[in-house]
Design a protein around this motif. Structure first.
Motif, PDB file in Angstrom:
ATOM      1  N   GLY A  67      30.411  64.579 -24.448  1.00 25.65           N
ATOM      2  CA  GLY A  67      30.510  65.422 -25.627  1.00 25.65           C
ATOM      3  C   GLY A  67      30.441  66.921 -25.359  1.00 25.65           C
ATOM      4  O   GLY A  67      30.416  67.708 -26.292  1.00 25.65           O
ATOM      5  N   ILE A  68      30.387  67.325 -24.104  1.00 25.61           N
ATOM      6  CA  ILE A  68      30.446  68.743 -23.760  1.00 25.61           C
ATOM      7  C   ILE A  68      31.451  68.924 -22.621  1.00 25.61           C
ATOM      8  O   ILE A  68      31.713  67.997 -21.866  1.00 25.61           O
ATOM      9  CB  ILE A  68      29.065  69.328 -23.365  1.00 25.61           C
ATOM     10  CG1 ILE A  68      28.446  68.567 -22.190  1.00 25.61           C
ATOM     11  CG2 ILE A  68      28.119  69.348 -24.538  1.00 25.61           C
ATOM     12  CD1 ILE A  68      27.159  69.176 -21.671  1.00 25.61           C
ATOM     13  N   SER A  69      31.981  70.116 -22.495  1.00 26.69           N
ATOM     14  CA  SER A  69      33.057  70.370 -21.534  1.00 26.69           C
ATOM     15  C   SER A  69      32.516  70.676 -20.131  1.00 26.69           C
ATOM     16  O   SER A  69      32.612  71.795 -19.644  1.00 26.69           O
ATOM     17  CB  SER A  69      33.918  71.523 -22.031  1.00 26.69           C
ATOM     18  OG  SER A  69      35.034  71.674 -21.202  1.00 26.69           O
ATOM     19  N   ILE A  70      31.989  69.659 -19.491  1.00 27.49           N
ATOM     20  CA  ILE A  70      31.432  69.800 -18.137  1.00 27.49           C
ATOM     21  C   ILE A  70      32.474  70.349 -17.152  1.00 27.49           C
ATOM     22  O   ILE A  70      32.156  71.260 -16.387  1.00 27.49           O
ATOM     23  CB  ILE A  70      30.874  68.445 -17.623  1.00 27.49           C
ATOM     24  CG1 ILE A  70      29.778  67.935 -18.537  1.00 27.49           C
ATOM     25  CG2 ILE A  70      30.426  68.548 -16.179  1.00 27.49           C
ATOM     26  CD1 ILE A  70      28.416  68.482 -18.318  1.00 27.49           C
ATOM     27  N   PRO A  71      33.718  69.840 -17.143  1.00 28.82           N
ATOM     28  CA  PRO A  71      34.691  70.379 -16.186  1.00 28.82           C
ATOM     29  C   PRO A  71      34.923  71.887 -16.348  1.00 28.82           C
ATOM     30  O   PRO A  71      35.023  72.605 -15.351  1.00 28.82           O
ATOM     31  CB  PRO A  71      35.963  69.586 -16.472  1.00 28.82           C
ATOM     32  CG  PRO A  71      35.471  68.305 -17.032  1.00 28.82           C
ATOM     33  CD  PRO A  71      34.268  68.682 -17.855  1.00 28.82           C
ATOM     34  N   SER A  72      34.971  72.366 -17.569  1.00 29.99           N
ATOM     35  CA  SER A  72      35.157  73.813 -17.792  1.00 29.99           C
ATOM     36  C   SER A  72      33.956  74.595 -17.290  1.00 29.99           C
ATOM     37  O   SER A  72      34.104  75.669 -16.706  1.00 29.99           O
ATOM     38  CB  SER A  72      35.375  74.105 -19.275  1.00 29.99           C
ATOM     39  OG  SER A  72      36.553  73.491 -19.719  1.00 29.99           O
ATOM     40  N   PHE A  73      32.752  74.075 -17.509  1.00 38.14           N
ATOM     41  CA  PHE A  73      31.541  74.735 -17.018  1.00 38.14           C
ATOM     42  C   PHE A  73      31.565  74.813 -15.494  1.00 38.14           C
ATOM     43  O   PHE A  73      31.227  75.844 -14.908  1.00 38.14           O
ATOM     44  CB  PHE A  73      30.280  74.006 -17.468  1.00 38.14           C
ATOM     45  CG  PHE A  73      30.084  73.935 -18.962  1.00 38.14           C
ATOM     46  CD1 PHE A  73      30.763  74.774 -19.834  1.00 38.14           C
ATOM     47  CD2 PHE A  73      29.222  73.012 -19.504  1.00 38.14           C
ATOM     48  CE1 PHE A  73      30.580  74.699 -21.203  1.00 38.14           C
ATOM     49  CE2 PHE A  73      29.019  72.929 -20.872  1.00 38.14           C
ATOM     50  CZ  PHE A  73      29.700  73.775 -21.726  1.00 38.14           C
ATOM     51  N   CYS A  74      31.932  73.708 -14.862  1.00 41.20           N
ATOM     52  CA  CYS A  74      31.996  73.671 -13.391  1.00 41.20           C
ATOM     53  C   CYS A  74      33.043  74.653 -12.876  1.00 41.20           C
ATOM     54  O   CYS A  74      32.806  75.377 -11.904  1.00 41.20           O
ATOM     55  CB  CYS A  74      32.317  72.260 -12.904  1.00 41.20           C
ATOM     56  SG  CYS A  74      30.995  71.073 -13.187  1.00 41.20           S
ATOM     57  N   PHE A  75      34.180  74.696 -13.542  1.00 42.46           N
ATOM     58  CA  PHE A  75      35.248  75.606 -13.118  1.00 42.46           C
ATOM     59  C   PHE A  75      34.802  77.061 -13.238  1.00 42.46           C
ATOM     60  O   PHE A  75      35.026  77.867 -12.337  1.00 42.46           O
ATOM     61  CB  PHE A  75      36.515  75.364 -13.934  1.00 42.46           C
ATOM     62  CG  PHE A  75      37.674  76.175 -13.446  1.00 42.46           C
ATOM     63  CD1 PHE A  75      38.382  75.774 -12.334  1.00 42.46           C
ATOM     64  CD2 PHE A  75      38.023  77.356 -14.078  1.00 42.46           C
ATOM     65  CE1 PHE A  75      39.438  76.540 -11.857  1.00 42.46           C
ATOM     66  CE2 PHE A  75      39.081  78.124 -13.613  1.00 42.46           C
ATOM     67  CZ  PHE A  75      39.784  77.716 -12.495  1.00 42.46           C
ATOM     68  N   GLY A  76      34.158  77.400 -14.329  1.00 38.76           N
ATOM     69  CA  GLY A  76      33.670  78.767 -14.518  1.00 38.76           C
ATOM     70  C   GLY A  76      32.669  79.171 -13.451  1.00 38.76           C
ATOM     71  O   GLY A  76      32.737  80.280 -12.905  1.00 38.76           O
ATOM     72  N   THR A  77      31.741  78.277 -13.140  1.00 43.44           N
ATOM     73  CA  THR A  77      30.751  78.553 -12.096  1.00 43.44           C
ATOM     74  C   THR A  77      31.438  78.760 -10.751  1.00 43.44           C
ATOM     75  O   THR A  77      31.127  79.697 -10.017  1.00 43.44           O
ATOM     76  CB  THR A  77      29.732  77.396 -11.990  1.00 43.44           C
ATOM     77  OG1 THR A  77      29.104  77.224 -13.262  1.00 43.44           O
ATOM     78  CG2 THR A  77      28.685  77.662 -10.930  1.00 43.44           C
TER      79      THR A  77
END
Length: 188
Positions: free
Chosen positions: A58-68
């Motif tokens: 329910g949260i955008s983990i891939p986008s968070f990982c990409f940003g980091t």
């Protein structure tokens, strides 16, 4: 999920050392090997998109990982480029080849993040273009970096970045389906 927790915990230790420990472990002393921690974030982006973890959690983990991964890549790249002449003369060291891996994996991750599997996004093409520029830059250094590695087991540092670069070029060739992109994929 397990990969994310492992990557998060491991990088907490590594990033804390870079930011708050002695000069020898500081980010200002960055080496190309520091990119390995960044590549993990881009690989998690690809993995997360492949298994559709956003729908599950329910949260955008891939986008968070990409940003980091992007922020840390920029920080490390700046410091490595500032110290690049320290690595040029290290014969048999595959460390400089590691420069190619993060933008190569990032270009594949971007294509998965954009949600349009039918075509390559401009941002992914930009990341691949950066990887291609680094690749051509490193070609000039072949006499320096292509000598026998001094340590047993360092061959993976030649193979992994080139496999990531080849995969990104192949993915691009599949989407564009042009003669030149096919040649790029074959020669990479």
């Amino acid at each position: 999920g397990i990969s994310l927790v492992f990557q998060f915990c491991l990088t907490q230790v590594i990033y804390e050392r870079w930011m708050f420990c002695s000069k020898e472990h500081s980010i200002s002393e960055a080496k190309p090997q520091f990119f390995l921690s960044v590549i993990g974030w881009f690989l998690l982006t690809v993995l997360g998109e492949e298994v559709d973890i956003t729908a599950t959690w329910g949260i955008s983990i891939p986008s968070f990982c990409f940003g980091t991964g992007c922020v840390m890549y920029i920080m490390i790249l700046t410091n490595v480029f500032n110290r690049l002449n320290d690595f040029i003369n290290s014969k048999g060291s595959p460390a400089l080849i590691l420069l190619i891996a993060p933008p190569s994996v990032a270009s594949m991750a971007i294509d998965l993040l954009d949600g349009n599997p039918a075509e390559s996004s401009v941002l992914a093409q930009m990341a691949l273009g950066w990887a291609l520029m680094l690749f051509t830059l490193l070609i000039r250094l072949i006499p320096t970096i292509a000598t026998m590695p001094t340590e047993l087991g360092t061959y993976w540092a030649y193979v992994f970045p080139m496999a990531a670069f080849s995969s990104a070029c192949l993915q691009y060739a599949i989407w564009t389906n042009t003669f030149v992109s096919d040649i790029l994929a074959i020669t990479s």
